[in-house]
Write a protein that holds these residues in place. Structure first.
Motif, PDB file in Angstrom:
ATOM      1  N   ASP A   1       5.244   9.123  -7.055  1.00  0.00           N
ATOM      2  CA  ASP A   1       4.062   9.971  -7.165  1.00  0.00           C
ATOM      3  C   ASP A   1       3.876  10.830  -5.922  1.00  0.00           C
ATOM      4  O   ASP A   1       4.128  10.386  -4.796  1.00  0.00           O
ATOM      5  CB  ASP A   1       2.803   9.124  -7.370  1.00  0.00           C
TER       6      ASP A   1
ATOM      7  N   GLU B   1      -3.476  -1.019  -2.806  1.00  0.00           N
ATOM      8  CA  GLU B   1      -2.819  -0.124  -3.744  1.00  0.00           C
ATOM      9  C   GLU B   1      -2.017   0.989  -3.075  1.00  0.00           C
ATOM     10  O   GLU B   1      -1.312   1.739  -3.752  1.00  0.00           O
ATOM     11  CB  GLU B   1      -3.826   0.480  -4.730  1.00  0.00           C
ATOM     12  N   ASP B   2      -2.114   1.128  -1.749  1.00  0.00           N
ATOM     13  CA  ASP B   2      -1.270   2.068  -1.019  1.00  0.00           C
ATOM     14  C   ASP B   2       0.121   1.507  -0.755  1.00  0.00           C
ATOM     15  O   ASP B   2       0.990   2.231  -0.260  1.00  0.00           O
ATOM     16  CB  ASP B   2      -1.912   2.451   0.314  1.00  0.00           C
TER      17      ASP B   2
ATOM     18  N   TYR C   1      -3.790  17.194  -1.159  1.00  0.00           N
ATOM     19  CA  TYR C   1      -3.671  15.748  -1.245  1.00  0.00           C
ATOM     20  C   TYR C   1      -3.925  15.265  -2.663  1.00  0.00           C
ATOM     21  O   TYR C   1      -4.707  15.856  -3.411  1.00  0.00           O
ATOM     22  CB  TYR C   1      -4.685  15.063  -0.326  1.00  0.00           C
ATOM     23  N   ALA C   2      -3.281  14.173  -3.008  1.00  0.00           N
ATOM     24  CA  ALA C   2      -3.614  13.482  -4.239  1.00  0.00           C
ATOM     25  C   ALA C   2      -5.020  12.900  -4.132  1.00  0.00           C
ATOM     26  O   ALA C   2      -5.464  12.504  -3.053  1.00  0.00           O
ATOM     27  CB  ALA C   2      -2.601  12.375  -4.522  1.00  0.00           C
ATOM     28  N   ASP C   3      -5.709  12.834  -5.269  1.00  0.00           N
ATOM     29  CA  ASP C   3      -7.072  12.301  -5.257  1.00  0.00           C
ATOM     30  C   ASP C   3      -7.141  10.891  -4.675  1.00  0.00           C
ATOM     31  O   ASP C   3      -8.125  10.522  -4.027  1.00  0.00           O
ATOM     32  CB  ASP C   3      -7.641  12.288  -6.676  1.00  0.00           C
ATOM     33  N   SER C   4      -6.104  10.110  -4.895  1.00  0.00           N
ATOM     34  CA  SER C   4      -6.107   8.723  -4.467  1.00  0.00           C
ATOM     35  C   SER C   4      -6.112   8.551  -2.950  1.00  0.00           C
ATOM     36  O   SER C   4      -6.486   7.479  -2.458  1.00  0.00           O
ATOM     37  CB  SER C   4      -4.904   7.984  -5.060  1.00  0.00           C
ATOM     38  N   VAL C   5      -5.702   9.587  -2.205  1.00  0.00           N
ATOM     39  CA  VAL C   5      -5.635   9.478  -0.751  1.00  0.00           C
ATOM     40  C   VAL C   5      -6.539  10.469  -0.042  1.00  0.00           C
ATOM     41  O   VAL C   5      -6.664  10.408   1.195  1.00  0.00           O
ATOM     42  CB  VAL C   5      -4.185   9.644  -0.241  1.00  0.00           C
TER      43      VAL C   5
ATOM     44  N   ARG D   1      -8.599   9.992   3.325  1.00  0.00           N
ATOM     45  CA  ARG D   1      -8.055   8.861   4.077  1.00  0.00           C
ATOM     46  C   ARG D   1      -6.737   9.205   4.771  1.00  0.00           C
ATOM     47  O   ARG D   1      -6.457   8.680   5.842  1.00  0.00           O
ATOM     48  CB  ARG D   1      -7.827   7.658   3.162  1.00  0.00           C
TER      49      ARG D   1
ATOM     50  N   VAL E   1       1.915  12.600  -2.946  1.00  0.00           N
ATOM     51  CA  VAL E   1       0.826  12.171  -2.071  1.00  0.00           C
ATOM     52  C   VAL E   1       0.168  13.346  -1.370  1.00  0.00           C
ATOM     53  O   VAL E   1      -1.056  13.477  -1.380  1.00  0.00           O
ATOM     54  CB  VAL E   1       1.328  11.154  -1.025  1.00  0.00           C
TER      55      VAL E   1
ATOM     56  N   ARG F   1      -5.443   0.614   1.741  1.00  0.00           N
ATOM     57  CA  ARG F   1      -5.790  -0.292   0.666  1.00  0.00           C
ATOM     58  C   ARG F   1      -4.537  -0.947   0.127  1.00  0.00           C
ATOM     59  O   ARG F   1      -3.434  -0.433   0.303  1.00  0.00           O
ATOM     60  CB  ARG F   1      -6.496   0.470  -0.461  1.00  0.00           C
TER      61      ARG F   1
END
Length: 115
Positions: free
Chosen positions: A46, A89-90, A60-64, A67, A48, A87
């Protein structure tokens, strides 16, 4: 001659920080946008983050988002990924990608976040 070498991965506790580096050679680094991708065990690779060739635009991807911070040093031909507030999940292998004159990938560096 083309080399992308990631470093800086390791084991970190939830909430901790790591700074990844990707040193490059044999590519047109100053003309290339640079990206970080990650791949968790058993999952697809995926996207990043991406930084423009001059460092002026970062996405940036929403997930990061909020951060992680991508940056680059065009004199050192190196791109970085500062990871804060990590996290579980990282947890993944993190890969550096260049685009010029073609698409190139590094070998990956493992990031493991434990609780």
């Amino acid at each position: 001659q083309v080399q992308l070498v990631e470093s800086g991965g390791g084991l970190v506790q939830v909430g901790g920080s790591l700074r990844l580096s990707c040193g490059t050679s044999g590519i047109s680094f100053k003309q290339s946008a640079m990206s970080w991708y990650r791949q968790a065990l058993g999952k697809e690779r995926d996207w990043v983050a991406t930084i423009a060739s001059d460092g002026g635009t970062k996405t940036y991807a929403d997930s990061v988002l909020g951060r992680f911070t991508i940056s680059r040093d065009n004199r050192k031909n190196t791109v970085y990924l500062q990871m804060d507030g990590l996290r579980v999940e990282d947890t993944a292998a993190y890969y550096c990608k260049a685009y010029t004159p073609s698409d190139y990938w590094g070998q990956g560096t493992q990031v493991t976040v434990s609780s």
